[in-house]
Design an enzyme around this catalytic site. Structure first.
Site, PDB file in Angstrom:
ATOM      1  N   SER A   1      -1.882  -9.400   4.361  1.00  0.00           N
ATOM      2  CA  SER A   1      -1.558  -8.073   4.865  1.00  0.00           C
ATOM      3  C   SER A   1      -1.028  -8.260   6.278  1.00  0.00           C
ATOM      4  CB  SER A   1      -2.809  -7.187   4.879  1.00  0.00           C
ATOM      5  OG  SER A   1      -2.502  -5.925   5.436  1.00  0.00           O
TER       6      SER A   1
ATOM      7  N   ASP B   1       0.811  -1.216   0.000  1.00  0.00           N
ATOM      8  CA  ASP B   1       0.000   0.000   0.000  1.00  0.00           C
ATOM      9  C   ASP B   1       0.844   1.266   0.000  1.00  0.00           C
ATOM     10  OD1 ASP B   1      -2.394  -1.408  -0.031  1.00  0.00           O
ATOM     11  OD2 ASP B   1      -2.484  -1.547   2.141  1.00  0.00           O
TER      12      ASP B   1
ATOM     13  N   ARG C   1       0.454   3.123  16.266  1.00  0.00           N
ATOM     14  CA  ARG C   1      -0.027   4.201  15.399  1.00  0.00           C
ATOM     15  C   ARG C   1       0.119   5.594  15.991  1.00  0.00           C
ATOM     16  NH1 ARG C   1       1.199   0.529  12.207  1.00  0.00           N
ATOM     17  NH2 ARG C   1      -0.391  -0.475  10.947  1.00  0.00           N
TER      18      ARG C   1
ATOM     19  N   ASP D   1      -6.946   1.386  11.236  1.00  0.00           N
ATOM     20  CA  ASP D   1      -5.753   2.225  11.280  1.00  0.00           C
ATOM     21  C   ASP D   1      -5.976   3.615  10.694  1.00  0.00           C
ATOM     22  OD1 ASP D   1      -4.144   0.511  12.656  1.00  0.00           O
ATOM     23  OD2 ASP D   1      -3.222  -0.385  10.890  1.00  0.00           O
TER      24      ASP D   1
END
Length: 463
Positions: A203, A41, A122, A151
């Site tokens: 992923s 990504d 994050r 996310d």
């Protein structure tokens, strides 16, 4: 890195290029700071931000202890893909000491199932995105999250709480690539090197606390996870035949030694990942409820984190007063929800942190774990702050508990409800529970009457 790949290569790295201006010069493109992992990504995002948004991209790579082929190689890939700069930040110590330490205090388990992994990293990454944006005059911050994941919320909420003036871009959410297979094809067409393939389109997000794996065959909740998704843990059936024991020492809630050897928290996490993983402990296969309302099948590997939380809970059982321990259970779940939902910097989460920090003042002692073929069991705990009183707990001759005090305690404890029951019975305001008792009494009386009739008949027949 091949200098021929880009005319800007000599001035591309933020480490190597102090001449990168503090803001775009007149006539230069605006800048965007991208959270970059080197995966599918974010690799596509660099090209997309350049071509679709006409922005210069500054990539930020966080070393959070994730699997990689070398972060310098990740940086070189970002530059080769077209980023004008790439900052690699070693966040591991900060992650352990400022983020995972809070998670330990909260025994952070979302839905009481798994230790938060991505959600913990994050906000730290977002903090550095904002810092780099300020340092290099970027008006935009970008991430590579999808439109139905958690996310995106975590990155954007964190950035907006740290600097509400920044504009956030989300290419993966906005572009017209239909699925990961289309994305892989687009990357190939634009010479963007990626590892993902149509055959193994997992992923994966990982850090030193653990790994989160999704997509591919895992999207079928009936399908057993393929063996190749696990990298931190051995198959429990192939784990050693003898158990492994380890003693973890805590100081005010933070692990500080293994088997009597003082170590910093970061080193202990790595060591426990090795020990637990070698014994096949730490795999999770679950369906979780995402913030956006989607149920998602996820697999996690958190060998060290799960073991440390289990040990920490055992020590708290020993050291925390009952009322505090019970209240803390509710706050732990609320804390996990806040962090899972991207609200690390929220005032409520900050207030929870204050409570949790207060509870850890005397969570000091040692816990012994037994690791064996996929299991982790607490087999011992001790502390100078232990509230366990042998004299009160034992049923032997040394029993110091005042048994005679129990009658008065029960009378007072149940007094309010006793008065309530008397009032309702006196006014024939019977609740379902009373009816149940009456029904039971009636049934018993019927059995007794029937038995008495049988006995009476038997006596007459034998007379």
């Amino acid at each position: 890195m091949n200098p021929s790949n880009s005319a800007n290569t000599p001035a591309s790295s933020l480490h190597d290029a102090p001449q990168l201006s503090a803001a775009p010069a007149p006539g230069e493109k605006e800048r965007v700071v991208l959270a970059y992992s080197g995966g599918l990504d974010t690799s596509v995002c660099i090209k997309w931000l350049q071509e679709e948004y006409n922005l210069d991209v500054i990539a930020v790579v966080g070393d959070l202890g994730q699997e990689h082929d070398g972060l310098e190689a990740v940086k070189a890939k970002a530059l080769a893909t077209g980023a004008i700069g790439c900052q690699v930040v070693d966040m591991r110590a900060t992650f352990a000491n400022e983020y995972l330490s809070c998670a330990m205090a909260a025994n952070a388990m979302y839905e009481n199932k798994y230790p938060l992994v991505s959600a913990l990293s994050r906000p730290l990454i977002a903090k550095h995105l904002v810092k780099v944006a300020h340092a290099y005059g970027a008006k935009f911050v970008a991430h590579g999250c999808t439109g139905k994941g958690n996310d995106q919320v975590r990155f954007e909420s964190s950035v907006l709480m740290l600097d509400p003036t920044l504009t956030i871009l989300s290419p993966v959410r906005d572009w017209d690539l239909g699925c990961r297979a289309d994305e892989i094809a687009w990357a190939a067409a634009h010479n963007v090197p990626v590892k993902a393939t149509a055959e193994a389109p997992y992923s994966i997000d990982d850090n030193l606390w653990g790994r989160a794996i999704e997509c591919g065959v895992l999207e079928d909740p009936w399908c057993e996870p393929p063996a190749d998704i696990w990298t931190m843990t051995v198959d429990p059936t192939e784990a050693p035949d003898a158990p492994t024991y380890v003693e973890i020492e805590f100081n005010q809630g933070i692990p500080c030694a293994l088997d009597g050897k003082p170590m910093d928290f970061l080193s202990i996490i790595y060591a426990m990942n090795e020990l637990s993983g070698a014994n096949g402990f730490g795999r999770i296969d679950m369906v979780e409820n995402r913030l956006v309302g989607v149920k998602s099948r996820e697999c996690y590997e958190v060998p060290g984190g799960l073991a440390l939380i289990q040990a920490h809970k055992a020590l708290e059982d020993l050291c925390l007063e009952r009322g505090v321990l019970h209240a803390k259970l509710a706050i732990e779940q609320a804390w996990a929800d806040q962090v899972y939902n991207g609200l690390w910097f929220s005032p409520l989460k900050e207030a929870y942190d204050a409570f949790l920090a207060n509870t850890q003042q005397c969570v000091t002692g040692t816990v012994k774990l037994k690791l064996y073929k996929g299991s982790c069991t607490v087999v011992g705990r001790k502390s100078a702050f232990s509230l366990y009183d042998f004299g009160l707990a034992t049923y032997d001759a040394d029993d110091a508990f005042d048994h005679q005090a129990a009658k008065g305690f029960i009378d007072i404890h149940s007094l309010s409800c006793k008065v309530w029951a008397e009032n309702r019975l006196a006014n024939d305001a019977r609740m379902p529970s009373f009816a149940d008792v009456d029904a039971t009494n009636a049934a018993c009386q019927e059995v007794v009457s029937e038995a008495e009739e049988i006995l009476e008949a038997t006596e007459k027949a034998t007379a």
